[in-house]
Design an enzyme around this catalytic site. Structure first.
Site, PDB file in Angstrom:
ATOM      1  N   GLY A  46     -51.389 -27.618  35.182  1.00  0.00           N
ATOM      2  CA  GLY A  46     -52.314 -26.533  34.891  1.00  0.00           C
ATOM      3  C   GLY A  46     -52.335 -26.258  33.405  1.00  0.00           C
ATOM      4  N   GLN A  51     -53.749 -21.706  25.718  1.00  0.00           N
ATOM      5  CA  GLN A  51     -52.691 -22.656  25.393  1.00  0.00           C
ATOM      6  C   GLN A  51     -53.150 -23.718  24.399  1.00  0.00           C
ATOM      7  OE1 GLN A  51     -51.533 -23.195  29.759  1.00  0.00           O
ATOM      8  NE2 GLN A  51     -49.610 -23.570  28.661  1.00  0.00           N
ATOM      9  N   CYS A  90     -43.264 -24.179  31.618  1.00  0.00           N
ATOM     10  CA  CYS A  90     -44.557 -23.996  30.963  1.00  0.00           C
ATOM     11  C   CYS A  90     -44.708 -25.004  29.837  1.00  0.00           C
ATOM     12  CB  CYS A  90     -44.646 -22.571  30.416  1.00  0.00           C
ATOM     13  SG  CYS A  90     -46.208 -22.185  29.616  1.00  0.00           S
ATOM     14  N   LEU A  91     -45.892 -25.583  29.721  1.00  0.00           N
ATOM     15  CA  LEU A  91     -46.158 -26.512  28.633  1.00  0.00           C
ATOM     16  C   LEU A  91     -46.032 -25.838  27.273  1.00  0.00           C
ATOM     17  CD1 LEU A  91     -49.236 -28.428  30.114  1.00  0.00           C
ATOM     18  CD2 LEU A  91     -46.850 -29.206  29.993  1.00  0.00           C
ATOM     19  N   HIS A 132     -49.835 -18.502  37.490  1.00  0.00           N
ATOM     20  CA  HIS A 132     -49.246 -18.799  36.184  1.00  0.00           C
ATOM     21  C   HIS A 132     -50.346 -18.901  35.120  1.00  0.00           C
ATOM     22  CE1 HIS A 132     -46.205 -20.913  33.560  1.00  0.00           C
ATOM     23  NE2 HIS A 132     -47.324 -21.371  33.037  1.00  0.00           N
ATOM     24  N   GLU A 133     -51.410 -19.629  35.438  1.00  0.00           N
ATOM     25  CA  GLU A 133     -52.486 -19.828  34.461  1.00  0.00           C
ATOM     26  C   GLU A 133     -53.296 -18.549  34.236  1.00  0.00           C
ATOM     27  OE1 GLU A 133     -52.091 -22.348  32.700  1.00  0.00           O
ATOM     28  OE2 GLU A 133     -50.828 -23.494  34.075  1.00  0.00           O
ATOM     29  N   HIS A 136     -51.585 -16.519  31.742  1.00  0.00           N
ATOM     30  CA  HIS A 136     -51.891 -16.951  30.368  1.00  0.00           C
ATOM     31  C   HIS A 136     -53.183 -16.305  29.866  1.00  0.00           C
ATOM     32  CE1 HIS A 136     -48.902 -19.814  29.082  1.00  0.00           C
ATOM     33  NE2 HIS A 136     -48.989 -20.492  30.224  1.00  0.00           N
TER      34      HIS A 136
END
Length: 177
Positions: A46, A51, A90-91, A132-133, A136
């Site tokens: 995702g 991000q 998380c990225l 999660h996204e 963000h």
């Protein structure tokens, strides 16, 4: 399509709420294509527009390899049920993962890449990825949702990394969110 740099904590853009998309046009579809390529290259499951430094309410995800890629524009979680606690990573915070409580089942309303309204029910891992996204898009990071002791640990590790101590980190399972 382009692979774009992923913003890494403590980049302040990760803490800013994203603006709604007013018109779904070719620029939004290009953003979705670039985000998809970036997410897959990372590799991740995702990615939210903030991000990559774009403050628009757009996310892409593919929870499982056999699933189709999904793009959600202006997503809003309208229903949530149950709770599951699982490790999340998380990225934008590479190398760390902590247990996070998330709803087990959700309903999300959004626009698709053509500007058409959609409603999607999701559960388990797919529901976790979406939540999660969406966080963000609201300037919330998963470490904001962990137990206070673990949050302090994460922030200590991140501070040490910023000071050049790259070996600091817990021995925890990693995630590709």
């Amino acid at each position: 399509m382009a692979i774009l740099p992923i913003r890494i904590y403590p980049d302040p853009v990760l803490r800013e709420p994203a603006a709604p998309v007013m018109t779904v046009d070719d620029s939004v579809r290009k953003l979705i294509a670039d985000m998809t390529e970036t997410m897959r290259d990372a590799p991740g499951v995702g990615l939210a527009a903030p991000q990559i430094g774009v403050q628009r309410r757009v996310l892409v995800y593919q929870a499982f390899e056999d699933d189709p890629l999904r793009a959600l524009i202006n997503p809003e979680i309208t229903k949530s049920e149950g709770e599951i606690i699982e490790n999340e990573g998380c990225l934008s915070i590479p190398g760390l993962a902590y247990p996070v409580a998330r709803a087990e089942r959700i309903v999300v309303k959004a626009l698709d890449e053509f500007g058409e309204p959609i409603e999607r029910e999701a559960e388990d891992f797919e529901a976790r990825v979406i939540q999660h996204e969406v966080d963000h898009l609201n300037g919330i990071l998963y470490i904001d949702r962990v137990e206070p002791e673990l949050r302090r640990e994460a922030k200590r590790i991140l501070r040490e990394r910023a000071l050049g101590n790259v070996t600091a980190g817990p021995a925890r399972a990693q995630s590709r969110l």
